[in-house]
Design an enzyme around this catalytic site. Structure first.
Site, mmCIF file in Angstrom:
data_model
loop_
_atom_site.group_PDB
_atom_site.id
_atom_site.type_symbol
_atom_site.label_atom_id
_atom_site.label_comp_id
_atom_site.label_asym_id
_atom_site.label_seq_id
_atom_site.Cartn_x
_atom_site.Cartn_y
_atom_site.Cartn_z
ATOM 1 N N ASN A 16 0.866 -1.181 0.000
ATOM 2 C CA ASN A 16 0.000 0.000 0.000
ATOM 3 C C ASN A 16 0.904 1.232 0.000
ATOM 4 O O ASN A 16 1.501 1.562 1.024
ATOM 5 C CB ASN A 16 -0.887 -0.051 1.261
ATOM 6 C CG ASN A 16 -1.695 1.220 1.451
ATOM 7 O OD1 ASN A 16 -1.773 2.064 0.555
ATOM 8 N ND2 ASN A 16 -2.296 1.358 2.629
ATOM 9 N N LYS A 18 0.074 4.264 -0.285
ATOM 10 C CA LYS A 18 -0.582 5.457 0.280
ATOM 11 C C LYS A 18 -0.345 6.656 -0.655
ATOM 12 O O LYS A 18 -0.289 6.474 -1.860
ATOM 13 C CB LYS A 18 -0.098 5.702 1.715
ATOM 14 C CG LYS A 18 -0.219 4.432 2.561
ATOM 15 C CD LYS A 18 -0.022 4.654 4.027
ATOM 16 C CE LYS A 18 -0.177 3.318 4.748
ATOM 17 N NZ LYS A 18 -0.096 3.434 6.196
ATOM 18 N N HIS A 102 -9.514 1.200 4.967
ATOM 19 C CA HIS A 102 -8.245 1.399 5.675
ATOM 20 C C HIS A 102 -8.478 2.373 6.832
ATOM 21 O O HIS A 102 -9.278 3.292 6.722
ATOM 22 C CB HIS A 102 -7.188 1.957 4.707
ATOM 23 C CG HIS A 102 -5.818 1.952 5.310
ATOM 24 N ND1 HIS A 102 -5.414 2.908 6.210
ATOM 25 C CD2 HIS A 102 -4.771 1.096 5.172
ATOM 26 C CE1 HIS A 102 -4.167 2.638 6.580
ATOM 27 N NE2 HIS A 102 -3.759 1.543 5.973
ATOM 28 N N GLU A 104 -6.873 4.776 7.862
ATOM 29 C CA GLU A 104 -6.658 6.190 7.519
ATOM 30 C C GLU A 104 -7.884 6.771 6.827
ATOM 31 O O GLU A 104 -8.174 7.962 6.933
ATOM 32 C CB GLU A 104 -5.388 6.329 6.662
ATOM 33 C CG GLU A 104 -4.136 6.159 7.520
ATOM 34 C CD GLU A 104 -2.919 5.613 6.804
ATOM 35 O OE1 GLU A 104 -2.876 5.625 5.559
ATOM 36 O OE2 GLU A 104 -1.994 5.156 7.511
ATOM 37 N N GLU A 171 -5.323 -4.876 10.700
ATOM 38 C CA GLU A 171 -4.281 -3.871 10.884
ATOM 39 C C GLU A 171 -4.551 -3.086 12.164
ATOM 40 O O GLU A 171 -5.345 -2.136 12.155
ATOM 41 C CB GLU A 171 -4.264 -2.890 9.705
ATOM 42 C CG GLU A 171 -3.941 -3.527 8.369
ATOM 43 C CD GLU A 171 -3.384 -2.503 7.400
ATOM 44 O OE1 GLU A 171 -2.261 -2.712 6.930
ATOM 45 O OE2 GLU A 171 -4.053 -1.492 7.131
ATOM 46 N N GLY A 177 2.623 2.261 10.754
ATOM 47 C CA GLY A 177 3.615 3.324 10.607
ATOM 48 C C GLY A 177 4.360 3.667 11.883
ATOM 49 O O GLY A 177 5.043 4.689 11.952
ATOM 50 N N SER A 216 3.405 -2.153 10.276
ATOM 51 C CA SER A 216 4.852 -2.238 10.529
ATOM 52 C C SER A 216 5.464 -3.590 10.167
ATOM 53 O O SER A 216 6.361 -4.079 10.864
ATOM 54 C CB SER A 216 5.163 -1.874 11.985
ATOM 55 O OG SER A 216 4.838 -0.519 12.223
HETATM 56 P P1 PGA Z 1 2.915 0.320 7.569
HETATM 57 O O1 PGA Z 1 1.428 0.543 6.982
HETATM 58 O O2 PGA Z 1 3.430 -0.980 6.996
HETATM 59 O O3 PGA Z 1 3.683 1.500 7.127
HETATM 60 O O4 PGA Z 1 2.762 0.232 9.064
HETATM 61 C C1 PGA Z 1 0.554 -0.525 6.816
HETATM 62 C C2 PGA Z 1 -0.757 -0.044 6.239
HETATM 63 O O5 PGA Z 1 -1.229 1.036 6.610
HETATM 64 O O6 PGA Z 1 -1.354 -0.732 5.388
#
Ligand code: PGA
Length: 254
Positions: A16, A18, A102, A104, A171, A177, A216
């Site tokens: 992803n 983003k 997601h 976010e 997640e 992140g 992560s």
């Molecule tokens: P990350 O993000 O691997 O940077 O923690 C995962 C995600 O949001 O899908």
């Protein structure tokens, strides 16, 4: 107990990106393509770049094992929805999958479970694979409510009916992140809980649903996380932006 004894489902490595990537990022994609041949045979690989790069990336990866996906879609096929993109448009641009719900999007755009559910239906209508994200916040986990929260997100976000191609991504919000990850025991508990819930609701069809872990995932923790029972792959954010890291995570599926 928590180590998978052999995979019945083909694992999925999904990146992803983003809101990262410009046309020059096709160099990174080419590096991924070059290395993808060395990844385990029994592994599906998906990259979800920003919408602006879906069509060019789909062109570059045509005929290869790498698939391209979107990061969100609207539930309607077309109409007066300024700035939105429909599942049909993603498919038309060459996407084979779409991430929906997601955290976010749920947090920054106030997306509800019901909207996510309609997006899953839209993906199904357009013939692309929905990846439905769920996960608790740190406060919810601390309060002992992680499974309750995830169970309720799944109940509201998954439509009834055909499960073909459905993928769920667990997640934990606090792991995204941050460099933090749950223990393998916590991952096993949550993935087992999700699988049980899917079986109760959908019966035998639940066995076909891939449950990804995300938050992560890095080259140095992927092997451990991907060996947990009922973990059928990874949804990778930051580490999917660099071909070397993404490929190293892919190698963990060997
Ligand atoms: P990350 O993000 O691997 O940077 O923690 C995962 C995600 O949001 O899908």
């Amino acid at each position: 107990m928590i180590v998978s004894e052999g995979r019945t489902r083909i694992p999925l490595l999904a990146g992803n990106w983003k809101m990262n990537g410009l046309s020059a990022s096709s160099g990174e994609l080419s590096a991924m393509l070059a290395g993808a041949a060395g990844l385990p045979d029994r592994l599906d690989v998906l990259v979800c770049p920003p919408a602006t790069l879906i069509a060019p990336f789909a062109g570059l990866t045509q005929g290869t094992r790498l698939r391209i996906g979107g990061q969100d879609c609207h539930w309607e096929a077309s109409g007066a929805f300024t700035g939105d993109i429909s599942a049909e448009m993603l498919a038309d641009a060459g996407a084979k999958a779409v991430i929906v719900g997601h955290s976010e999007r749920r947090t920054d755009h106030n997306e509800t479970d019901d909207e996510v559910r309609r997006k899953v239906l839209a993906a199904r209508r357009a013939g692309i694979m929905p990846i439905v994200c769920v996960g608790e916040t740190h406060a919810q986990r601390e309060a002992g409510e992680a499974t309750k929260v995830v169970g309720s997100q799944l109940a509201g976000s998954l439509p009834d009916g055909d499960l073909m191609g459905l993928t769920v991504a667990y997640e934990p919000v606090w792991a995204i992140g941050t460099g933090l990850t749950p223990t393998t025991a916590d991952v096993a508990e949550m993935h087992g809980f999700i699988r049980t819930g899917l079986r109760q609701r959908f019966g035998a069809g639940a066995e076909s649903v891939r449950i990804l872990y995300g938050g992560s995932v890095k080259p140095n923790n992927a092997t451990e996380l991907m060996r947990v029972e009922d973990v059928d792959g990874a949804l990778v954010g930051g580490a999917s932006l660099k071909a070397t890291d993404f490929l190293a995570i892919g190698a963990a599926f060997d």
